[in-house]
Design an enzyme around this catalytic site. Structure first.
Site, PDB file in Angstrom:
ATOM      1  N   SER A  85      60.843  76.511  22.717  1.00 60.89           N
ATOM      2  CA  SER A  85      62.266  76.727  22.416  1.00 60.89           C
ATOM      3  C   SER A  85      62.513  78.005  21.612  1.00 60.89           C
ATOM      4  CB  SER A  85      62.865  75.507  21.704  1.00 60.89           C
ATOM      5  OG  SER A  85      62.326  75.333  20.414  1.00 60.89           O
ATOM      6  N   PRO A 144      64.196  75.638  17.219  1.00 64.54           N
ATOM      7  CA  PRO A 144      65.450  75.738  17.981  1.00 64.54           C
ATOM      8  C   PRO A 144      65.702  74.475  18.818  1.00 64.54           C
ATOM      9  CG  PRO A 144      64.214  77.797  18.085  1.00 64.54           C
ATOM     10  CD  PRO A 144      63.314  76.804  17.412  1.00 64.54           C
ATOM     11  N   TYR A 145      64.639  73.913  19.396  1.00 66.03           N
ATOM     12  CA  TYR A 145      64.803  72.658  20.152  1.00 66.03           C
ATOM     13  C   TYR A 145      65.442  71.584  19.278  1.00 66.03           C
ATOM     14  CZ  TYR A 145      63.368  68.053  21.919  1.00 66.03           C
ATOM     15  OH  TYR A 145      63.358  66.731  22.317  1.00 66.03           O
ATOM     16  N   ALA A 146      64.867  71.403  18.065  1.00 64.07           N
ATOM     17  CA  ALA A 146      65.363  70.346  17.180  1.00 64.07           C
ATOM     18  C   ALA A 146      66.826  70.578  16.808  1.00 64.07           C
ATOM     19  CB  ALA A 146      64.483  70.279  15.934  1.00 64.07           C
ATOM     20  N   THR A 148      69.046  71.917  18.732  1.00 60.15           N
ATOM     21  CA  THR A 148      69.900  71.489  19.858  1.00 60.15           C
ATOM     22  C   THR A 148      69.958  69.962  19.956  1.00 60.15           C
ATOM     23  OG1 THR A 148      68.148  71.557  21.569  1.00 60.15           O
ATOM     24  CG2 THR A 148      69.412  73.591  21.202  1.00 60.15           C
TER      25      THR A 148
END
Ligand code: NAD
Ligand code: UGA
Length: 317
Positions: A85, A144-146, A148
């Site tokens: 991510s 960044p994944y977390a 989102t």
């Protein structure tokens, strides 16, 4: 309706729902006619009469017609995975995890669907002191994944508390789910694959990082319970089955296969937290849920499935 039905968790969930007597519409943008992973994930499901599969992208398809007669929506579609991510695919994470979720919530609300269960993630907690994470802890997403996934669950909850919103939302924070058909980028799959094939395993860091590994059938049971319990909107941890380090996972894979995995050490990856651990009290109280499968038995089932898959498709690596 199950979104992300051609994926790992979604395909298991849809299968369990149909077996329990439900009629399920599964939606996914991966087309089983052209995508081998989607085809393998859907192989058993598509033979069942209670299942209808729709290949569509939730970013631009008409969602409302898919919701006719639905009494619950399980929203699992999304781009998973912590480490990639940081790269150029971040816009895909935002598109599928946030923008598509907004479209799903809009449609669900307009169609008067009483319940939406959304797949959130343990990663929203970020770094911890090692103690169990409680739903009321302040989220500190470390990738960044977390970010989102936190946006996704909060977006659904924001929709649900609007005046006159007919939909209650249960956001499940899954903790590292494993088992047959697990995504091939994930550690348990890679460790078992290495044990089966003799290929080396890349270990990011020293292997002392711990995860609260959750067996797929346990994750599915919690998800189905979340659709039917009378509850106000909120978040629930789905984890607490087996806290183990990566080194322990490697040891189990070694003992199950009778082969010593060759480990290739690499630097720790950005965004990876040292420990995830669920406080499962809320899941127990609200969902009546308790994990049933320990890591050893779960990994044995995972390895058997992987071995069968390797023989059938030669695609376990
Ligand atoms: P997966 O990649 O196997 O499944 C996700 C599916 O969503 C894929 O088949 C993909 O094609 C589909 N999808 C993505 N964007 C879409 C879009 N715009 N329209 C239609 N379909 C779309 O992943 P998974 O491991 O099964 O995870 C499912 C969900 O659970 C994800 O939201 C993930 O963030 C969350 N989650 C997974 C884990 C885990 O351990 N696997 C843990 C925490 C949270
Ligand atoms: C997993 C899923 O991939 C996420 O989608 C999900 O949101 C998250 O669980 C969650 O619990 O919320 P992760 O815990 O990173 O994320 O799970 P793995 O991808 O299996 O990685 C576990 C650990 O193994 C990480 O420390 C990772 O760096 C390490 N790893 C992974 C390796 O050492 N080598 C590999 O080849 C792959």
């Amino acid at each position: 309706m199950v979104t992300g039905a051609a994926g790992f968790i979604g395909s298991h969930l849809a299968h369990a729902l149909v077996q329990a007597g439900a009629v399920v519409v599964g939606v996914d943008r991966r087309d089983p006619a052209t995508d081998p992973t989607a085809a393998a994930n859907l192989a058993a499901l598509q033979r069942l009469p209670g299942y209808m599969h729709v290949t569509a992208d939730l970013l631009n398809c008409a969602i409302e017609p898919l919701l006719l007669d639905a009494n619950a929506v399980f929203h699992l579609a999304g781009i998973p995975g912590v480490r990639p991510s940081w790269g150029p695919r971040f816009s895909e994470y935002v598109a599928s995890n946030v923008l598509a979720t907004h479209r799903v919530m809009d449609a669900v609300t307009r169609m008067g669907i009483p319940r939406l269960v959304v797949a959130s993630s343990s990663s929203v907690y970020g770094p911890t002191e090692g103690g169990p994470s409680v739903e009321t802890d302040r989220p500190q997403p470390a990738s960044p994944y977390a970010v989102t996934k936190l946006a996704e669950e909060q977006l659904c909850l924001a929709h649900s508390v609007q005046a006159h919103c007919p939909t209650s939302v249960v956001a499940l924070r899954y903790f590292t789910v494993y088992g047959p058909r697990q995504r091939p980028d994930m550690f348990t799959h890679r460790a078992l694959s290495a044990a089966l094939t003799g290929q080396s395993l890349r270990l990011y860091g020293d292997g002392h990082q711990r995860r609260d590994f959750t067996y797929i059938d346990d994750a599915v049971a919690a998800t189905i319970a979340a659709a039917t319990i009378p509850t106000a909107s909120g978040v629930i941890n789905v984890g607490g089955g087996s806290s183990a380090s990566l080194l322990e996972v490697i040891n189990i894979a070694n003992s199950l296969s009778g082969r010593e995995i060759q480990v290739h050490h690499e630097n720790p990856r950005s965004g990876d937290v040292l420990t995830t651990r669920a406080d499962p009290s809320r899941a127990h109280e609200v969902l009546g849920w308790q994990p049933q499968v320990d890591l050893h038995n779960g990994m044995r089932a995972h390895m058997q499935a992987l071995a069968a898959e390797t023989a059938a498709y030669g695609r376990a690596a």
